[in-house]
Design an enzyme around this catalytic site. Structure first.
Site, PDB file in Angstrom:
ATOM      1  N   TYR A 172       0.839  -1.203   0.000  1.00  0.00           N
ATOM      2  CA  TYR A 172       0.000   0.000   0.000  1.00  0.00           C
ATOM      3  C   TYR A 172       0.877   1.258   0.000  1.00  0.00           C
ATOM      4  O   TYR A 172       0.639   2.194  -0.772  1.00  0.00           O
ATOM      5  CB  TYR A 172      -0.927   0.014   1.213  1.00  0.00           C
ATOM      6  N   ARG A 219       1.620   8.585  12.586  1.00  0.00           N
ATOM      7  CA  ARG A 219       1.181   9.796  13.298  1.00  0.00           C
ATOM      8  C   ARG A 219      -0.327  10.007  13.221  1.00  0.00           C
ATOM      9  O   ARG A 219      -0.951  10.505  14.163  1.00  0.00           O
ATOM     10  CB  ARG A 219       1.884  11.018  12.702  1.00  0.00           C
ATOM     11  N   ARG A 229     -11.392   4.486   9.352  1.00  0.00           N
ATOM     12  CA  ARG A 229     -10.436   3.706   8.565  1.00  0.00           C
ATOM     13  C   ARG A 229      -9.151   3.552   9.368  1.00  0.00           C
ATOM     14  O   ARG A 229      -8.917   4.272  10.346  1.00  0.00           O
ATOM     15  CB  ARG A 229     -10.146   4.401   7.236  1.00  0.00           C
ATOM     16  N   PHE A 289      15.190  19.555  -2.096  1.00  0.00           N
ATOM     17  CA  PHE A 289      13.830  19.088  -2.319  1.00  0.00           C
ATOM     18  C   PHE A 289      13.632  17.683  -1.743  1.00  0.00           C
ATOM     19  O   PHE A 289      12.585  17.378  -1.150  1.00  0.00           O
ATOM     20  CB  PHE A 289      13.529  19.097  -3.822  1.00  0.00           C
TER      21      PHE A 289
END
Length: 409
Positions: A172, A219, A229, A289
């Site tokens: 996932y 978290r 969920r 980045f």
């Protein structure tokens, strides 16, 4: 409370001051004044949806800036559909699986988001994203469309499937974040700013995404359970509670914290790959980045570890701390020092009574050893401990007051 945070963490106040000075309007060099029309609107949406990292994306090398802005917005649109619990399952799956095609459809728009979807306006005006996406070099378009297709397919799968096993959990997270790492790495290489190997070593890119996603999932447990969920794999949470609701219940707090610590431990396992990936990035704006989200993630894991507040609320690192990390994440050595210090924090919070104690100790010890061995000066020493700065601050005030009173002014 916010004022007290600034007083107790003066280096964060200093970082905030320089951040504001650097990004304060008007700034004739900002991206917004260099673009017009649909692309300007895309950067407006970037600021509305990416919040803390909008400035970092806008500071990317011009060869990548627009492509990554649009890549982000396309995936944000996809994510908004996945998160919308008001869209019927069959329709949501159809939208997710076909989203890679709508990015080529002039005028495409979606106006059926639920009332609580904060990024719904992006989908309403998605035609501006489509317009600018089709202006990108074909090579960039192909990469973005491929990742969007694969991500949408994975998201559609997990509208039906549950995250049960650790393999499910990794799969996932790969679909929703690891693939982002794949796409970005391929864009970095395609732009010519990074070596081809960056776009080829996708296992490391996947770990970059997994570290971020697992941090967020860990978290967000309270918010997710209240929304009906749970993305914690049942292979972990079922050891500590008989249901997701029980997991965050105050009556199950001790066991809930043990489950939280196991989730943190699972995320920490990706640190070696994160360090290796960052060592392969050389263009300064690309490095920053990539590095800033990873620095934020290790700070968040350190905050969450052994912290029962996570089960009651959505905890976040302080805004000043985030700005300090943004300012510091400019070189590989700096990021290694950031990781080292947060690993020390986790080490201090790791109690022998914690079932994860030995596993965490081994992960932290190895990571600290690897980091210290790769730094020229050995283990980082923090010469700017904030309590020393506080002392100096108050001493300076005392001296000023004393001199003011004795001068007779």
């Amino acid at each position: 409370m916010a004022f007290l945070d600034w007083v107790l963490h003066p280096t964060e106040l200093w970082a905030a001051f320089w951040y504001v000075m650097r990004h304060a309007p008007p700034d004739e060099k900002t991206v917004k004044l260099q673009v017009s029309g649909d692309m300007k609107r895309c950067y407006d949406f970037l600021e509305m949806t990416s919040r803390s990292f909008a400035a970092v994306i806008q500071e990317l090398n011009p060869k990548l800036r627009d492509a990554i802005c649009l890549f982000y917005l396309i995936l944000r649109g996809l994510d908004t559909i996945e998160d919308d619990m008001t869209i019927p399952g069959a329709k949501k799956r159809d939208l997710l699986e076909k989203f890679h095609t709508v990015i080529y459809e002039d005028g495409w728009s979606f106006k059926e988001s639920g009332p609580d979807e904060k990024d719904a306006l992006l989908l309403v005006e998605f035609s501006v994203v489509v317009s600018e996406f089709k202006r990108l070099p074909v090579e960039f378009q192909d990469i973005i469309a491929d990742i969007t297709r694969r991500m949408g397919s994975g998201m559609a799968k997990y509208t039906r499937a549950r995250v049960e096993t650790l393999d499910d959990y990794n799969e996932y997270c790969h679909y929703v974040a690891g693939l982002v790492g794949h796409g970005l790495s391929r864009l970095f290489s395609e732009s010519g700013l990074e070596d081809k190997s960056v776009g080829e070593n996708l296992d490391l890119a996947n770990s970059m995404g997994l570290f971020l996603q697992k941090t967020n999932i860990t978290r967000d447990i309270n918010e997710d359970v209240l929304d009906g969920r749970c993305f914690w794999p049942s292979a972990i949470w079922s050891k500590y509670a008989d249901s997701e609701d029980t997991l965050i219940a105050k009556s199950n707090r001790e066991r809930g914290i043990e489950g939280l610590n196991e989730m943190c431990t699972n995320a920490l396992s990706h640190i070696p790959d994160v360090m290796e990936y960052l060592s392969s990035i050389h263009e300064p704006t690309v490095f920053k980045f990539c590095a800033i989200p990873q620095s934020m993630a290790i700070a968040t894991i350190a905050l969450c570890y052994n912290n029962g507040r996570v089960l009651d609320d959505n905890v976040k690192i302080r805004k000043g701390e985030a700005l300090k990390l943004i300012a510091a994440s400019t070189s590989l050595d700096s990021v290694k020092c950031i990781f080292y210090r947060y690993l020390e924090e986790i080490e201090r919070k790791n109690e022998p009574s914690n079932p994860m104690y030995e596993q965490v100790r081994k992960i932290v010890d190895k990571a600290k050893k690897d980091i210290a061995g790769s730094l020229k000066g050995g283990p980082p020493v923090d010469f700017t401990k904030e309590y020393l700065i506080i002392i100096v601050f108050f001493v300076a005030i005392f001296v000023f007051i004393y001199q003011y009173n004795t001068s007779g002014l």
